[in-house]
Motif scaffolding. Structure first.
Motif, mmCIF file in Angstrom:
data_model
loop_
_atom_site.group_PDB
_atom_site.id
_atom_site.type_symbol
_atom_site.label_atom_id
_atom_site.label_comp_id
_atom_site.label_asym_id
_atom_site.label_seq_id
_atom_site.Cartn_x
_atom_site.Cartn_y
_atom_site.Cartn_z
ATOM 1 N N GLY A 1 -9.193 -5.271 4.522
ATOM 2 C CA GLY A 1 -10.084 -4.668 5.491
ATOM 3 C C GLY A 1 -10.659 -3.338 5.027
ATOM 4 O O GLY A 1 -11.676 -2.892 5.555
ATOM 5 N N ALA A 2 -9.991 -2.712 4.050
ATOM 6 C CA ALA A 2 -10.505 -1.455 3.498
ATOM 7 C C ALA A 2 -11.615 -1.784 2.492
ATOM 8 O O ALA A 2 -11.990 -2.944 2.311
ATOM 9 C CB ALA A 2 -9.381 -0.667 2.848
ATOM 10 N N SER A 3 -12.133 -0.781 1.850
ATOM 11 C CA SER A 3 -13.154 -0.994 0.826
ATOM 12 C C SER A 3 -12.823 -0.178 -0.411
ATOM 13 O O SER A 3 -12.188 0.885 -0.312
ATOM 14 C CB SER A 3 -14.548 -0.624 1.354
ATOM 15 O OG SER A 3 -14.611 0.749 1.677
ATOM 16 N N VAL A 4 -13.247 -0.666 -1.550
ATOM 17 C CA VAL A 4 -13.027 0.009 -2.834
ATOM 18 C C VAL A 4 -14.359 0.089 -3.563
ATOM 19 O O VAL A 4 -15.322 -0.602 -3.225
ATOM 20 C CB VAL A 4 -11.987 -0.739 -3.691
ATOM 21 C CG1 VAL A 4 -10.620 -0.698 -3.038
ATOM 22 C CG2 VAL A 4 -12.430 -2.183 -3.924
ATOM 23 N N THR A 5 -14.400 0.950 -4.580
ATOM 24 C CA THR A 5 -15.598 1.086 -5.413
ATOM 25 C C THR A 5 -15.358 0.389 -6.740
ATOM 26 O O THR A 5 -14.410 0.711 -7.462
ATOM 27 C CB THR A 5 -15.938 2.567 -5.654
ATOM 28 O OG1 THR A 5 -16.197 3.203 -4.404
ATOM 29 C CG2 THR A 5 -17.174 2.690 -6.544
ATOM 30 N N ALA B 1 -15.687 -4.837 0.088
ATOM 31 C CA ALA B 1 -14.679 -4.953 1.145
ATOM 32 C C ALA B 1 -13.505 -5.768 0.626
ATOM 33 O O ALA B 1 -13.675 -6.813 0.002
ATOM 34 C CB ALA B 1 -15.293 -5.608 2.369
ATOM 35 N N VAL B 2 -12.292 -5.288 0.882
ATOM 36 C CA VAL B 2 -11.086 -5.959 0.412
ATOM 37 C C VAL B 2 -10.769 -7.105 1.368
ATOM 38 O O VAL B 2 -10.396 -6.879 2.523
ATOM 39 C CB VAL B 2 -9.907 -4.988 0.319
ATOM 40 C CG1 VAL B 2 -8.650 -5.724 -0.131
ATOM 41 C CG2 VAL B 2 -10.225 -3.851 -0.652
ATOM 42 N N ALA B 3 -10.936 -8.326 0.877
ATOM 43 C CA ALA B 3 -10.616 -9.516 1.657
ATOM 44 C C ALA B 3 -9.302 -10.110 1.160
ATOM 45 O O ALA B 3 -8.899 -9.890 0.016
ATOM 46 C CB ALA B 3 -11.744 -10.544 1.538
#
Length: 300
Positions: A44-48, A96-98
């Protein structure tokens, strides 16, 4: 007469200097790299994700479990993101981290889409099938462990470059029609990649149609790399831009989307003919000057 002689010498020097250069070749391709920040997170978080040195084309980013050993079977392809890479400069994008379908160790996988999988508006000649991964630690993933079974090879293109032309007159006069390519391959799988076959087409960019005799590539053990040098013959003298398209398939290949696909372009110009023309012009000017001086010599 002095001015004419000086002009002739200057012209010859310019032409000969131009002939001394080699037929130009493109900059060598660097191995594409993938990095992710932060290297840990939760669903649910996001990374670059940063891509460096990737070929032009559409790249798909996705979260995978099991180190993406089984390809798409280990990845959250439904939540993947696609972006267009215009040049080899670093390109950063949010992802987005799925939750992947299987448990970690997890990675962010980047892969260029093959020409058959992208929109027709994208230049097919610029698309190179490349895959890369960067590790990411997912702290709250509850996915099941990937099923165990026979290992699978993971043959990928790690680098591609055109070898500079030889420094000889045969090349400068376009008497030898060939393009030499170094192909860096790596097996990221868990088992040996079996014997592979390399199929090539060559011709003008966008329409390579000349079929090159297939080349066999020796088996590659798991976790190791190798460089394959291919000499691609070209019909007729080399002049202008050329493209070489290749497809590397193995017994482990499942469909065309798993094959290693690439294209490289180069340009060659036979500057040696300019040098010969310059020397011929210089010789004619010298001969004319000698005749002129002889005609002006007073009769005895």
């Amino acid at each position: 007469m002095t001015g004419r002689r000086t002009s002739a010498c200057a012209l010859a020097l310019v032409l000969v200097a131009g002939a001394g250069g080699l037929p130009s070749a493109p900059a060598t391709a660097t191995a594409p790299q993938v990095t992710v920040a932060p290297a840990a997170g939760s669903v649910g978080a996001s990374v670059t994700v940063t891509l460096t040195g990737w070929p032009t084309g559409i790249v798909q980013l996705e979260i995978c479990g099991n180190q993406a050993r089984r390809g798409a079977l280990d990845c959250a392809t439904g939540a993947a993101r696609q972006l267009y890479v215009a040049d080899p400069q670093p390109l950063a994008a949010r992802l987005a981290v799925a939750a992947p379908p299987v448990a970690c160790p997890c990675v962010v996988r980047a892969r260029t889409l093959t020409p058959e999988a992208v929109d027709e508006a994208v230049d097919e000649a610029a698309t190179v099938a490349v895959t890369g991964t960067a590790p990411i630690d997912l702290t709250d993933l509850t996915a099941p462990v990937a099923p165990t079974g026979p290992g699978r090879a993971g043959l990928r293109l790690a680098g591609l470059s055109v070898v500079p032309a030889a420094r000889d007159w045969a090349t400068l006069l376009a008497l030898r029609g060939e393009i030499v390519i170094d192909i860096d391959l790596r097996n990221d799988g868990t088992v040996e990649a079996g014997e592979a076959q390399l199929s090539l087409l060559t011709g003008r960019p966008g329409r390579p149609t000349s079929v090159v005799e297939a080349t066999d590539v020796a088996p590659l053990p798991a976790g190791q790399g190798t460089t394959v040098r291919i000499v691609v013959p070209v019909d007729g003298p080399l002049y202008g831009r050329y493209a070489v398209q290749g497809r590397l398939t193995t017994m482990d290949t499942v469909g065309d989307t798993d094959a290693v696909v690439f294209e490289v372009q180069t340009e060659r110009y036979p500057w040696g003919w300019a040098a010969l023309a310059g020397m011929l012009i210089l010789g004619l000017l010298v001969r004319q000057a000698v005749c002129w001086r002889r005609d002006r010599r007073p009769a005895s």
